[in-house]
Design an enzyme around this catalytic site. Structure first.
Site, PDB file in Angstrom:
ATOM      1  N   LYS A  32       9.857  10.628   1.065  1.00 14.36           N
ATOM      2  CA  LYS A  32       9.917   9.267   1.586  1.00 14.36           C
ATOM      3  C   LYS A  32      11.340   8.748   1.459  1.00 14.36           C
ATOM      4  O   LYS A  32      11.934   8.808   0.383  1.00 14.36           O
ATOM      5  CB  LYS A  32       8.974   8.359   0.801  1.00 14.36           C
ATOM      6  N   ASP A  59      10.199   4.680   5.145  1.00 11.45           N
ATOM      7  CA  ASP A  59       9.498   3.508   4.592  1.00 11.45           C
ATOM      8  C   ASP A  59      10.395   2.282   4.685  1.00 11.45           C
ATOM      9  O   ASP A  59      11.036   1.903   3.709  1.00 11.45           O
ATOM     10  CB  ASP A  59       9.132   3.842   3.137  1.00 11.45           C
ATOM     11  N   LEU A  60      10.459   1.660   5.866  1.00 14.11           N
ATOM     12  CA  LEU A  60      11.325   0.485   6.036  1.00 14.11           C
ATOM     13  C   LEU A  60      10.521  -0.814   6.102  1.00 14.11           C
ATOM     14  O   LEU A  60      11.112  -1.895   6.147  1.00 14.11           O
ATOM     15  CB  LEU A  60      12.197   0.658   7.291  1.00 14.11           C
ATOM     16  N   LYS A  61       9.205  -0.722   6.148  1.00 13.36           N
ATOM     17  CA  LYS A  61       8.316  -1.897   6.071  1.00 13.36           C
ATOM     18  C   LYS A  61       8.782  -3.012   6.993  1.00 13.36           C
ATOM     19  O   LYS A  61       9.080  -4.133   6.538  1.00 13.36           O
ATOM     20  CB  LYS A  61       8.242  -2.424   4.641  1.00 13.36           C
ATOM     21  N   ASP A  64       8.883  -8.719  11.362  1.00 16.40           N
ATOM     22  CA  ASP A  64       9.720  -9.661  12.106  1.00 16.40           C
ATOM     23  C   ASP A  64       8.919 -10.114  13.310  1.00 16.40           C
ATOM     24  O   ASP A  64       7.730  -9.802  13.410  1.00 16.40           O
ATOM     25  CB  ASP A  64      11.043  -8.972  12.517  1.00 16.40           C
ATOM     26  N   PRO A  66       7.343  -9.944  16.991  1.00 24.47           N
ATOM     27  CA  PRO A  66       6.908  -8.715  17.667  1.00 24.47           C
ATOM     28  C   PRO A  66       7.996  -8.058  18.522  1.00 24.47           C
ATOM     29  O   PRO A  66       8.179  -6.831  18.475  1.00 24.47           O
ATOM     30  CB  PRO A  66       5.724  -9.188  18.529  1.00 24.47           C
ATOM     31  N   ASN A  67       8.755  -8.853  19.271  1.00 24.61           N
ATOM     32  CA  ASN A  67       9.766  -8.261  20.153  1.00 24.61           C
ATOM     33  C   ASN A  67      10.829  -7.503  19.354  1.00 24.61           C
ATOM     34  O   ASN A  67      11.232  -6.398  19.721  1.00 24.61           O
ATOM     35  CB  ASN A  67      10.417  -9.374  20.991  1.00 24.61           C
ATOM     36  N   THR A 119       1.979  -2.730  -4.024  1.00 22.39           N
ATOM     37  CA  THR A 119       1.302  -2.356  -5.277  1.00 22.39           C
ATOM     38  C   THR A 119       1.948  -3.022  -6.500  1.00 22.39           C
ATOM     39  O   THR A 119       1.425  -2.936  -7.605  1.00 22.39           O
ATOM     40  CB  THR A 119       1.293  -0.821  -5.463  1.00 22.39           C
ATOM     41  N   ARG A 181       0.946   6.978 -11.673  1.00 20.87           N
ATOM     42  CA  ARG A 181       1.570   7.280 -12.959  1.00 20.87           C
ATOM     43  C   ARG A 181       0.746   8.338 -13.685  1.00 20.87           C
ATOM     44  O   ARG A 181      -0.479   8.307 -13.620  1.00 20.87           O
ATOM     45  CB  ARG A 181       1.643   6.020 -13.845  1.00 20.87           C
ATOM     46  N   GLN A 190       5.174  -1.640 -11.365  1.00 27.99           N
ATOM     47  CA  GLN A 190       3.921  -1.530 -10.612  1.00 27.99           C
ATOM     48  C   GLN A 190       2.793  -2.176 -11.413  1.00 27.99           C
ATOM     49  O   GLN A 190       2.801  -2.159 -12.642  1.00 27.99           O
ATOM     50  CB  GLN A 190       3.587  -0.054 -10.367  1.00 27.99           C
ATOM     51  N   GLY A 210       7.409   8.203  -7.051  1.00 29.29           N
ATOM     52  CA  GLY A 210       8.860   8.086  -7.203  1.00 29.29           C
ATOM     53  C   GLY A 210       9.307   8.424  -8.604  1.00 29.29           C
ATOM     54  O   GLY A 210       9.517   9.579  -8.968  1.00 29.29           O
ATOM     55  N   ARG A 211       9.409   7.387  -9.452  1.00 28.27           N
ATOM     56  CA  ARG A 211       9.983   7.552 -10.778  1.00 28.27           C
ATOM     57  C   ARG A 211       9.295   8.603 -11.653  1.00 28.27           C
ATOM     58  O   ARG A 211      10.006   9.318 -12.377  1.00 28.27           O
ATOM     59  CB  ARG A 211      10.063   6.177 -11.481  1.00 28.27           C
TER      60      ARG A 211
HETATM   61  O1  C5P Z   1       8.778   4.882  -8.571  1.00 33.90           O
HETATM   62  P1  C5P Z   1       7.443   4.605  -7.971  1.00 33.90           P
HETATM   63  O2  C5P Z   1       6.471   5.765  -8.064  1.00 33.90           O
HETATM   64  O3  C5P Z   1       6.835   3.288  -8.434  1.00 33.90           O
HETATM   65  O4  C5P Z   1       7.772   4.439  -6.399  1.00 33.90           O
HETATM   66  C1  C5P Z   1       6.838   3.958  -5.479  1.00 33.90           C
HETATM   67  C2  C5P Z   1       7.475   3.920  -4.118  1.00 33.90           C
HETATM   68  O5  C5P Z   1       6.509   3.437  -3.172  1.00 33.90           O
HETATM   69  C3  C5P Z   1       8.679   3.002  -4.002  1.00 33.90           C
HETATM   70  O6  C5P Z   1       9.592   3.642  -3.110  1.00 33.90           O
HETATM   71  C4  C5P Z   1       8.123   1.718  -3.358  1.00 33.90           C
HETATM   72  O7  C5P Z   1       9.069   1.096  -2.528  1.00 33.90           O
HETATM   73  C5  C5P Z   1       6.986   2.274  -2.518  1.00 33.90           C
HETATM   74  N1  C5P Z   1       5.889   1.339  -2.222  1.00 33.90           N
HETATM   75  C6  C5P Z   1       5.141   0.740  -3.213  1.00 33.90           C
HETATM   76  N2  C5P Z   1       4.104  -0.122  -2.888  1.00 33.90           N
HETATM   77  C7  C5P Z   1       3.802  -0.347  -1.614  1.00 33.90           C
HETATM   78  C8  C5P Z   1       4.558   0.266  -0.594  1.00 33.90           C
HETATM   79  C9  C5P Z   1       5.589   1.129  -0.948  1.00 33.90           C
HETATM   80  O8  C5P Z   1       5.387   0.964  -4.390  1.00 33.90           O
HETATM   81  N3  C5P Z   1       2.763  -1.120  -1.299  1.00 33.90           N
END
Ligand code: C5P
Length: 232
Positions: A32, A59-61, A64, A66-67, A119, A181, A190, A210-211
């Site tokens: 991602k 993952d740019l979420k 804005d 719609p256009n 989350t 986790r 989180q 991620g982490r």
């Molecule tokens: O480090 P960690 O496991 O918490 O990373 C979670 C990843 O998922 C991050 O890149 C975060 O931006 C992304 N994310 C999230 N919750 C969402 C959407 C995306 O934690 N609802």
């Protein structure tokens, strides 16, 4: 739909990212790319990681009018990513515009999903800061239904919500779930978290980690542990 583990490459630079990916010598994880990396390195980092034959969730979420979202998705549709996303709170109309923009001239489109509630957001914060007076799970399910109505492929949600979303939106409606986790790990920022094994039991289709992988002493082993606990 096969279950898979997506590694969140939340690194500040191309050098850090490629150094991290170089550790994976015997597998090509689905990765991602989020705002941190995309805003610092631009579309070139997507092409570079694609050239290394990783699947990519960009993952740019987007959120804005719609256009603007439609035009932004036209740009993203040329990058060759496998999955991208918007915020469901942008409305059904915005999500439909995103799908139109992302659909290429040959009719194909990357997987398009929507964030329900982040989350990191707890119910009290949603009620107090966002002035949404409902239960968090009700909001997540309502947003997932909107996402399905707009013709998107699934949602980003907490693994704890995956079963309810499949129940309401069908088993083929994809649930992509961060907030993972290992037992005993820190939750960091989180709040709605669970383990890879429990995410599998609840029915997540993809976990985003991620982490717990990036900061592990042995990231490759942490990734393989996720695969063992989630995919098998
Ligand atoms: O480090 P960690 O496991 O918490 O990373 C979670 C990843 O998922 C991050 O890149 C975060 O931006 C992304 N994310 C999230 N919750 C969402 C959407 C995306 O934690 N609802």
């Amino acid at each position: 739909m096969g279950k898979d583990v997506i590694i969140a490459c939340d690194f500040p630079s191309k050098e850090d990212t490629l150094k991290f990916l170089d550790k994976f010598t015997d597998c090509k994880p689905f990765v991602k790319i989020g705002m941190e990396l995309f805003y610092s390195e631009g579309p070139a980092i997507v092409k570079e990681i694609k050239a290394r034959e990783h699947k990519i969730f960009l993952d740019l979420k987007l959120h804005d009018i719609p256009n603007t979202v439609e035009k932004a998705m036209v740009s993203l549709s040329t990058l060759g990513v496998d999955m991208t996303n918007v915020h469901a709170s942008g409305t059904i109309e915005m999500m439909k515009a995103a799908r139109r923009g992302l659909t290429r001239s040959d009719g194909t489109s990357p997987v398009l999903i929507a964030v329900t509630q982040l989350t990191s957001t707890a119910q009290e914060q949603m009620q107090r800061d966002l002035l949404i007076p409902h239960n968090l799970e009700d909001v997540v399910i309502a947003y997932a239904k909107n996402t399905k109505a707009a013709g998107l492929d699934g949602v980003v949600c907490s693994p704890l919500e995956a079963a309810a979303i499949h129940k309401n939106c069908g088993k083929d409606f994809m649930t992509v779930t961060p907030g993972i986790r290992f037992s005993g790990n820190s939750a960091d920022d989180q709040t709605r978290i669970t383990t890879p094994e429990r995410a599998r039991e609840i029915g997540s289709d993809y976990i985003v980690v991620g982490r717990p992988i990036a900061k592990a002493d042995d990231p490759v082993e942490a990734y393989k542990r996720c695969i063992r606990e989630f995919c098998n």
